[in-house]
Design a protein around this motif. Structure first.
Motif, PDB file in Angstrom:
ATOM      1  N   THR A  23       0.814  -1.219   0.000  1.00  0.00           N
ATOM      2  CA  THR A  23       0.000   0.000   0.000  1.00  0.00           C
ATOM      3  C   THR A  23       0.846   1.268   0.000  1.00  0.00           C
ATOM      4  O   THR A  23       0.354   2.338  -0.360  1.00  0.00           O
ATOM      5  CB  THR A  23      -0.918   0.038   1.235  1.00  0.00           C
ATOM      6  N   CYS A  24       2.126   1.166   0.410  1.00  0.00           N
ATOM      7  CA  CYS A  24       2.995   2.344   0.442  1.00  0.00           C
ATOM      8  C   CYS A  24       3.559   2.684  -0.926  1.00  0.00           C
ATOM      9  O   CYS A  24       4.219   3.710  -1.091  1.00  0.00           O
ATOM     10  CB  CYS A  24       4.134   2.136   1.436  1.00  0.00           C
ATOM     11  N   GLY A  25       3.330   1.806  -1.908  1.00  0.00           N
ATOM     12  CA  GLY A  25       3.879   2.005  -3.243  1.00  0.00           C
ATOM     13  C   GLY A  25       5.089   1.146  -3.533  1.00  0.00           C
ATOM     14  O   GLY A  25       5.531   1.045  -4.680  1.00  0.00           O
ATOM     15  N   GLY A  26       5.648   0.512  -2.520  1.00  0.00           N
ATOM     16  CA  GLY A  26       6.761  -0.395  -2.706  1.00  0.00           C
ATOM     17  C   GLY A  26       6.281  -1.806  -3.007  1.00  0.00           C
ATOM     18  O   GLY A  26       5.084  -2.054  -3.235  1.00  0.00           O
ATOM     19  N   THR A  27       7.186  -2.743  -3.017  1.00  0.00           N
ATOM     20  CA  THR A  27       6.833  -4.151  -3.231  1.00  0.00           C
ATOM     21  C   THR A  27       7.568  -5.023  -2.221  1.00  0.00           C
ATOM     22  O   THR A  27       8.641  -4.654  -1.729  1.00  0.00           O
ATOM     23  CB  THR A  27       7.207  -4.620  -4.658  1.00  0.00           C
ATOM     24  N   GLY A  28       6.979  -6.182  -1.932  1.00  0.00           N
ATOM     25  CA  GLY A  28       7.638  -7.171  -1.098  1.00  0.00           C
ATOM     26  C   GLY A  28       7.668  -6.866   0.374  1.00  0.00           C
ATOM     27  O   GLY A  28       8.450  -7.464   1.115  1.00  0.00           O
ATOM     28  N   HIS A  29       6.804  -5.978   0.846  1.00  0.00           N
ATOM     29  CA  HIS A  29       6.795  -5.628   2.264  1.00  0.00           C
ATOM     30  C   HIS A  29       5.862  -6.546   3.050  1.00  0.00           C
ATOM     31  O   HIS A  29       4.920  -7.114   2.502  1.00  0.00           O
ATOM     32  CB  HIS A  29       6.358  -4.183   2.452  1.00  0.00           C
ATOM     33  N   LEU A  30       6.093  -6.630   4.349  1.00  0.00           N
ATOM     34  CA  LEU A  30       5.324  -7.523   5.222  1.00  0.00           C
ATOM     35  C   LEU A  30       3.824  -7.294   5.094  1.00  0.00           C
ATOM     36  O   LEU A  30       3.039  -8.261   5.059  1.00  0.00           O
ATOM     37  CB  LEU A  30       5.761  -7.321   6.680  1.00  0.00           C
ATOM     38  N   GLU A  31       3.389  -6.039   5.042  1.00  0.00           N
ATOM     39  CA  GLU A  31       1.961  -5.739   4.971  1.00  0.00           C
ATOM     40  C   GLU A  31       1.293  -6.412   3.779  1.00  0.00           C
ATOM     41  O   GLU A  31       0.110  -6.754   3.826  1.00  0.00           O
ATOM     42  CB  GLU A  31       1.754  -4.228   4.909  1.00  0.00           C
ATOM     43  N   ALA A  32       2.045  -6.634   2.702  1.00  0.00           N
ATOM     44  CA  ALA A  32       1.478  -7.198   1.476  1.00  0.00           C
ATOM     45  C   ALA A  32       1.161  -8.678   1.597  1.00  0.00           C
ATOM     46  O   ALA A  32       0.486  -9.246   0.719  1.00  0.00           O
ATOM     47  CB  ALA A  32       2.431  -6.960   0.305  1.00  0.00           C
ATOM     48  N   ILE A  33       1.606  -9.322   2.674  1.00  0.00           N
ATOM     49  CA  ILE A  33       1.310 -10.739   2.876  1.00  0.00           C
ATOM     50  C   ILE A  33       0.635 -11.010   4.214  1.00  0.00           C
ATOM     51  O   ILE A  33      -0.040 -12.028   4.385  1.00  0.00           O
ATOM     52  CB  ILE A  33       2.601 -11.598   2.780  1.00  0.00           C
ATOM     53  N   ALA A  34       0.778 -10.058   5.174  1.00  0.00           N
ATOM     54  CA  ALA A  34       0.375 -10.348   6.552  1.00  0.00           C
ATOM     55  C   ALA A  34      -0.862  -9.612   7.027  1.00  0.00           C
ATOM     56  O   ALA A  34      -1.439  -9.985   8.051  1.00  0.00           O
ATOM     57  CB  ALA A  34       1.529 -10.033   7.495  1.00  0.00           C
ATOM     58  N   SER A  35      -1.298  -8.568   6.340  1.00  0.00           N
ATOM     59  CA  SER A  35      -2.503  -7.851   6.768  1.00  0.00           C
ATOM     60  C   SER A  35      -3.741  -8.708   6.520  1.00  0.00           C
ATOM     61  O   SER A  35      -3.681  -9.717   5.784  1.00  0.00           O
ATOM     62  CB  SER A  35      -2.633  -6.532   6.014  1.00  0.00           C
ATOM     63  N   GLY A  36      -4.858  -8.302   7.101  1.00  0.00           N
ATOM     64  CA  GLY A  36      -6.102  -9.028   6.868  1.00  0.00           C
ATOM     65  C   GLY A  36      -6.473  -9.124   5.397  1.00  0.00           C
ATOM     66  O   GLY A  36      -6.737 -10.229   4.880  1.00  0.00           O
ATOM     67  N   PRO A  37      -6.508  -7.996   4.665  1.00  0.00           N
ATOM     68  CA  PRO A  37      -6.808  -8.072   3.223  1.00  0.00           C
ATOM     69  C   PRO A  37      -5.785  -8.895   2.457  1.00  0.00           C
ATOM     70  O   PRO A  37      -6.140  -9.576   1.482  1.00  0.00           O
ATOM     71  CB  PRO A  37      -6.779  -6.601   2.797  1.00  0.00           C
ATOM     72  N   ALA A  38      -4.512  -8.859   2.877  1.00  0.00           N
ATOM     73  CA  ALA A  38      -3.484  -9.621   2.172  1.00  0.00           C
ATOM     74  C   ALA A  38      -3.673 -11.118   2.364  1.00  0.00           C
ATOM     75  O   ALA A  38      -3.500 -11.908   1.422  1.00  0.00           O
ATOM     76  CB  ALA A  38      -2.102  -9.192   2.662  1.00  0.00           C
ATOM     77  N   ILE A  39      -4.017 -11.546   3.575  1.00  0.00           N
ATOM     78  CA  ILE A  39      -4.280 -12.969   3.814  1.00  0.00           C
ATOM     79  C   ILE A  39      -5.498 -13.421   3.012  1.00  0.00           C
ATOM     80  O   ILE A  39      -5.504 -14.513   2.420  1.00  0.00           O
ATOM     81  CB  ILE A  39      -4.473 -13.230   5.321  1.00  0.00           C
ATOM     82  N   THR A  40      -6.523 -12.584   2.968  1.00  0.00           N
ATOM     83  CA  THR A  40      -7.716 -12.904   2.179  1.00  0.00           C
ATOM     84  C   THR A  40      -7.380 -13.032   0.705  1.00  0.00           C
ATOM     85  O   THR A  40      -7.825 -13.970   0.022  1.00  0.00           O
ATOM     86  CB  THR A  40      -8.789 -11.824   2.393  1.00  0.00           C
ATOM     87  N   ALA A  41      -6.569 -12.103   0.188  1.00  0.00           N
ATOM     88  CA  ALA A  41      -6.170 -12.154  -1.222  1.00  0.00           C
ATOM     89  C   ALA A  41      -5.321 -13.380  -1.517  1.00  0.00           C
ATOM     90  O   ALA A  41      -5.449 -13.999  -2.597  1.00  0.00           O
ATOM     91  CB  ALA A  41      -5.415 -10.876  -1.588  1.00  0.00           C
ATOM     92  N   LEU A  42      -4.446 -13.748  -0.582  1.00  0.00           N
ATOM     93  CA  LEU A  42      -3.634 -14.952  -0.774  1.00  0.00           C
ATOM     94  C   LEU A  42      -4.521 -16.184  -0.844  1.00  0.00           C
ATOM     95  O   LEU A  42      -4.316 -17.078  -1.691  1.00  0.00           O
ATOM     96  CB  LEU A  42      -2.623 -15.091   0.359  1.00  0.00           C
ATOM     97  N   TYR A  43      -5.512 -16.253   0.014  1.00  0.00           N
ATOM     98  CA  TYR A  43      -6.441 -17.381  -0.035  1.00  0.00           C
ATOM     99  C   TYR A  43      -7.126 -17.465  -1.400  1.00  0.00           C
ATOM    100  O   TYR A  43      -7.251 -18.563  -1.981  1.00  0.00           O
ATOM    101  CB  TYR A  43      -7.497 -17.253   1.057  1.00  0.00           C
ATOM    102  N   GLU A  44      -7.553 -16.341  -1.917  1.00  0.00           N
ATOM    103  CA  GLU A  44      -8.219 -16.343  -3.228  1.00  0.00           C
ATOM    104  C   GLU A  44      -7.275 -16.814  -4.322  1.00  0.00           C
ATOM    105  O   GLU A  44      -7.690 -17.547  -5.239  1.00  0.00           O
ATOM    106  CB  GLU A  44      -8.748 -14.944  -3.528  1.00  0.00           C
ATOM    107  N   ARG A  45      -6.004 -16.449  -4.237  1.00  0.00           N
ATOM    108  CA  ARG A  45      -5.033 -16.907  -5.235  1.00  0.00           C
ATOM    109  C   ARG A  45      -4.779 -18.402  -5.105  1.00  0.00           C
ATOM    110  O   ARG A  45      -4.627 -19.114  -6.119  1.00  0.00           O
ATOM    111  CB  ARG A  45      -3.713 -16.143  -5.093  1.00  0.00           C
ATOM    112  N   LEU A  46      -4.703 -18.896  -3.879  1.00  0.00           N
ATOM    113  CA  LEU A  46      -4.414 -20.312  -3.653  1.00  0.00           C
ATOM    114  C   LEU A  46      -5.590 -21.214  -4.015  1.00  0.00           C
ATOM    115  O   LEU A  46      -5.406 -22.322  -4.535  1.00  0.00           O
ATOM    116  CB  LEU A  46      -4.045 -20.543  -2.188  1.00  0.00           C
ATOM    117  N   SER A  47      -6.803 -20.733  -3.722  1.00  0.00           N
ATOM    118  CA  SER A  47      -7.982 -21.587  -3.859  1.00  0.00           C
ATOM    119  C   SER A  47      -8.761 -21.365  -5.141  1.00  0.00           C
ATOM    120  O   SER A  47      -9.522 -22.242  -5.587  1.00  0.00           O
ATOM    121  CB  SER A  47      -8.927 -21.358  -2.674  1.00  0.00           C
ATOM    122  N   GLY A  48      -8.620 -20.157  -5.721  1.00  0.00           N
ATOM    123  CA  GLY A  48      -9.458 -19.804  -6.863  1.00  0.00           C
ATOM    124  C   GLY A  48     -10.888 -19.494  -6.476  1.00  0.00           C
ATOM    125  O   GLY A  48     -11.759 -19.359  -7.332  1.00  0.00           O
ATOM    126  N   ARG A  49     -11.133 -19.368  -5.181  1.00  0.00           N
ATOM    127  CA  ARG A  49     -12.474 -19.063  -4.674  1.00  0.00           C
ATOM    128  C   ARG A  49     -12.508 -17.664  -4.091  1.00  0.00           C
ATOM    129  O   ARG A  49     -11.540 -17.222  -3.471  1.00  0.00           O
ATOM    130  CB  ARG A  49     -12.870 -20.054  -3.579  1.00  0.00           C
TER     131      ARG A  49
END
Length: 314
Positions: free
Chosen positions: A178-204
């Motif tokens: 969200t800060c404009g960078g890439t590869g930061h903790l927030e991009a994998i560990a925040s609530g929306p990030a965990i939800t997005a990861l689930y959607e990528r893993l499951s296709g649901r």
């Protein structure tokens, strides 16, 4: 029925500003909440509208208050009373003269700081123990943090100290932050990030993190993987930070850790795996205070942070 301030002791107002809600409280000298008020944050209406809403919330609980403390979203420099950087969760928030803008509207002196740092201050010992060191992490729609060393909360240049969500994380490699960078903790560990990861893993699709947690509890492997990936990334990062700072306590707050034991166990295991030998007894713990922690931390700012007054040069 609301309590009345003790005679001769002027209370203060604590304001907690988030992207969706403003919480206000009149707080007595002993930390008792005397009055409360909440209202939506006009996050899309711009900074001036947000300042107007903060002033209105303060007036709802005023009751003879002598000062206002604000725990605000964004990177906040308490020395200048300004928002030095912010995401788009509040439109036009970066650059806002928060303290003087609110003092102009209320006539009261105003102290301010980042919301996570203000909340973390409520975790420090009340007696001001000079040896108290703390790492505080808030995992919710974003990932924030605060650090206190030898009893002193660190602010750093432009008030940016403690923004743990923007530390590089291997699990987030290539993911936009969200800060404009890439590869930061927030991009994998925040609530929306965990939800997005689930959607990528499951296709649901999943409408929110709680849905992912419910599916994990029902045995959904992708949901379990998404949750544990985010939790391990946080635990690993915080464990590394503990090795750098040597804290006496590590507190993990925010909404994400409340989704259940799966998350907390994965975070704790990853945290422990990173610790150097002298720190191995250290364990992450939840916050001591409940939903009042942010407004109480905001109120505390009136005693620990610079007070800014109406008409000051911005």
């Amino acid at each position: 029925m609301t309590a009345s301030p003790a005679p001769g002791i002027a209370p203060v107002i604590g304001l907690d500003l988030g992207g969706t809600k403003i919480a206000a409280a009149l707080v007595g000298r002993d930390g008792t909440v005397l009055r409360r008020h909440t209202r939506p944050t006009p996050a899309r209406a711009g900074a001036q509208a947000v300042l107007d809403a903060l002033a209105a919330a303060a007036r709802e609980v005023a009751g003879g208050a002598r000062a206002i403390g604000v725990a605000a979203a964004g990177v906040v420099d308490p020395r200048t009373g300004t928002v030095t950087s912010a995401t788009d969760s509040i439109a036009g928030w970066a650059g806002t003269a928060l303290a003087t803008g609110l003092s102009d509207r209320t006539g009261l002196p105003v102290a301010c700081d980042n919301d996570v740092r203000a909340t973390a201050a409520s975790e420090l010992p009340e007696d001001g123990d000079p040896l108290a060191s703390l790492v505080y992490v808030a995992v919710g729609t974003g990932v924030g943090g605060a650090v206190a060393v030898d009893g002193r909360m660190l602010h750093g240049s432009a008030g940016i100290a403690g923004h743990l969500g923007h530390v590089p994380s291997p699990e987030a490699a290539g993911l936009p932050c969200t800060c404009g960078g890439t590869g930061h903790l927030e991009a994998i560990a925040s609530g929306p990030a965990i939800t997005a990861l689930y959607e990528r893993l499951s296709g649901r699709p999943a409408d929110r993190l709680q849905t992912v947690a419910e599916r994990a509890a029902a045995g959904d492997a992708a949901a379990r993987q998404a949750i544990t990936t985010g939790a391990r990334a946080t635990g690993r990062t915080v464990g590394g930070l503990a090795n750098v700072l040597g804290p006496h306590r590590v507190v993990i707050g925010g909404g994400v850790p409340r989704i259940g034991d799966l998350y907390w166990s994965a975070l704790t295991d990853a945290f422990r795996a990173e610790l150097m030998a002298p720190l191995r007894p250290l364990r992450p713990v939840p916050p001591r205070l409940g939903h009042d922690a942010a407004v109480l931390g905001a109120a505390l700012l009136t005693r620990t942070a610079p007070l800014h007054h109406s008409g000051e040069t911005r």
